[in-house]
Design a protein around this motif. Structure first.
Motif, PDB file in Angstrom:
ATOM      1  N   GLU A   1       1.103   0.838 -10.614  1.00 55.48           N
ATOM      2  CA  GLU A   1       1.356   1.163  -9.215  1.00 55.48           C
ATOM      3  C   GLU A   1       0.908   2.586  -8.891  1.00 55.48           C
ATOM      4  OE1 GLU A   1       2.266  -0.964  -6.883  1.00 55.48           O
ATOM      5  OE2 GLU A   1       2.186  -2.493  -8.451  1.00 55.48           O
TER       6      GLU A   1
ATOM      7  N   LYS B   1      -2.783   2.496  -8.321  1.00 53.61           N
ATOM      8  CA  LYS B   1      -3.091   1.940  -7.004  1.00 53.61           C
ATOM      9  C   LYS B   1      -2.892   2.996  -5.912  1.00 53.61           C
ATOM     10  CE  LYS B   1      -1.794  -2.850  -8.128  1.00 53.61           C
ATOM     11  NZ  LYS B   1      -0.814  -3.930  -7.829  1.00 53.61           N
ATOM     12  N   SER B   2      -1.809   3.754  -6.037  1.00 51.22           N
ATOM     13  CA  SER B   2      -1.515   4.799  -5.058  1.00 51.22           C
ATOM     14  C   SER B   2      -2.571   5.898  -5.107  1.00 51.22           C
ATOM     15  CB  SER B   2      -0.131   5.395  -5.348  1.00 51.22           C
ATOM     16  OG  SER B   2       0.189   6.407  -4.427  1.00 51.22           O
TER      17      SER B   2
ATOM     18  N   ARG C   1      -5.677   5.539  -5.991  1.00 48.45           N
ATOM     19  CA  ARG C   1      -6.914   5.025  -5.395  1.00 48.45           C
ATOM     20  C   ARG C   1      -6.890   5.141  -3.863  1.00 48.45           C
ATOM     21  NH1 ARG C   1     -11.213   1.912  -6.806  1.00 48.45           N
ATOM     22  NH2 ARG C   1     -10.443   1.503  -8.914  1.00 48.45           N
TER      23      ARG C   1
ATOM     24  N   LYS D   1      -9.771   7.261  -1.709  1.00 42.38           N
ATOM     25  CA  LYS D   1     -10.746   6.247  -1.272  1.00 42.38           C
ATOM     26  C   LYS D   1     -11.834   6.813  -0.354  1.00 42.38           C
ATOM     27  CE  LYS D   1      -7.935   4.499   2.593  1.00 42.38           C
ATOM     28  NZ  LYS D   1      -8.822   4.972   3.681  1.00 42.38           N
TER      29      LYS D   1
ATOM     30  N   ILE E   1      -9.940   6.544 -12.094  1.00 43.19           N
ATOM     31  CA  ILE E   1      -8.801   5.631 -12.238  1.00 43.19           C
ATOM     32  C   ILE E   1      -8.674   5.158 -13.682  1.00 43.19           C
ATOM     33  CG2 ILE E   1      -7.836   3.398 -11.562  1.00 43.19           C
ATOM     34  CD1 ILE E   1      -7.665   5.497  -9.375  1.00 43.19           C
TER      35      ILE E   1
END
Length: 315
Positions: free
Chosen positions: A40, A43-44, A46, A50, A111
């Motif tokens: 998680e 994901k945060s 990224r 972005k 990542i």
């Protein structure tokens, strides 16, 4: 209720394939649970990066500074020993030598490297997971035995270090239990996990005392006569490590017996293990027959585990 209640031959102790398989699956499931926060986080991260067009722009995002340190391969422990200049150098090396060469895939590269370091953290957590699972399983079984016997209990909260009235319906007790207290026909019993008795001067997985929880003190832990039983718990399920687990536990139990004999006391000793192979099963049963070891059980065998837990509650 001694060991003969659940063991009639050494073969009874051997861990069957089905239990080994179930143990590996349980550990894999636990590993996935422990890994979820790290996934998680990635994901945060990224989402935060972005819109970054060039690797050097990463340095302008203050919120991701800790994540850049992680991606650079720095653990949380290592950060305590580094200056700000050291940290900046590590980040610059990360960007120049790994992120920039990745070209248009630099975000993915960041990542991946973030998760790689987080994976090391997960690996450290997982090294102790088998033992933690084993202890929780044992605690729940002891609580079930106490419930069947209609005995109230208290548990020592491992974080607050406070003794709390226990409720068998509380499904999370075993998550934060460092000790248990109950009364057996007027006799106070306190069980503590993972302590270092000065008499032994080494960590012992389980120590059962003849004392009230509120009276427990340094004086009690130094009094050999207050120890009723001491035990070793090995939750590792891999058959390849079974002999090594037993060797470690057996050495610890020998140390315990020798230390207490010198102190003029002779408490009981017991062993509970998840991975038990033929040769060690034979040795364990021989020790039981010779009264060297008081009790033993296979953690993966429900009958054996419940039997030894009833024995513990009745000490």
């Amino acid at each position: 209720m001694d060991y003969t209640n659940h063991l009639t031959k050494w073969e009874d102790l051997v861990t069957p394939y089905e239990s080994t398989r179930a143990g590996f699956i349980a550990i894999a499931f636990e590993k996935n649970i422990k890994a979820t926060p790290f996934v998680e986080e990635a994901k945060s991260l990224r989402v935060l990066i972005k819109d970054v067009k060039k690797p050097n722009e990463l340095l302008n995002l203050k919120d991701i500074y800790p994540s850049l340190l992680t991606a650079a391969g720095l653990s949380e422990k290592s950060l305590n020993h580094l200056t700000e200049n050291d940290k900046k150098e590590a980040i610059n090396n990360l960007i120049e030598k790994f992120i920039e060469p990745a070209g248009k895939n630099f975000i993915d590269e960041l990542i991946y490297r973030f998760l790689l370091t987080r994976g090391d953290s997960l690996g450290g957590m997982m090294r102790n997971i088998a033992g933690a699972i084993a202890q929780k399983k044992l605690i729940r079984c002891i609580l079930s035995a106490l419930s069947i016997k209609h005995r109230n209990f208290k548990y020592l909260h491992s974080i607050t270090k406070k003794w709390i009235d226990g409720d068998i319906k509380d499904t999370s007790i075993e998550e934060n239990t460092g000790g248990l207290y109950w009364n057996n026909d007027g006799n106070s019993r306190t069980l503590l996990f993972n302590i270092t008795p000065p008499i032994v001067d080494k960590n012992v997985d389980m120590c059962i005392f003849s004392c009230k929880y509120e009276n427990f003190s340094k004086k009690i832990i130094n009094d050999a006569s207050k120890y009723i039983a001491l035990g070793e718990l090995k939750g590792g399920i891999d058959p390849a490590g079974a002999d090594e687990h037993w060797k470690t536990a057996n050495t610890a139990l020998e140390r315990i017996r020798s230390a207490f004999i010198l102190s003029g006391s002779n408490p009981m000793t017991f062993f509970i293990g998840a991975a038990i192979e033929n040769s060690m099963a034979q040795e364990i049963v021989k020790q039981l027959e010779d009264a060297k070891l008081t009790n033993a059980a296979n953690l993966t065998n429900e009958k054996q585990l419940n039997s030894i837990c009833h024995w513990i509650c009745d000490l």
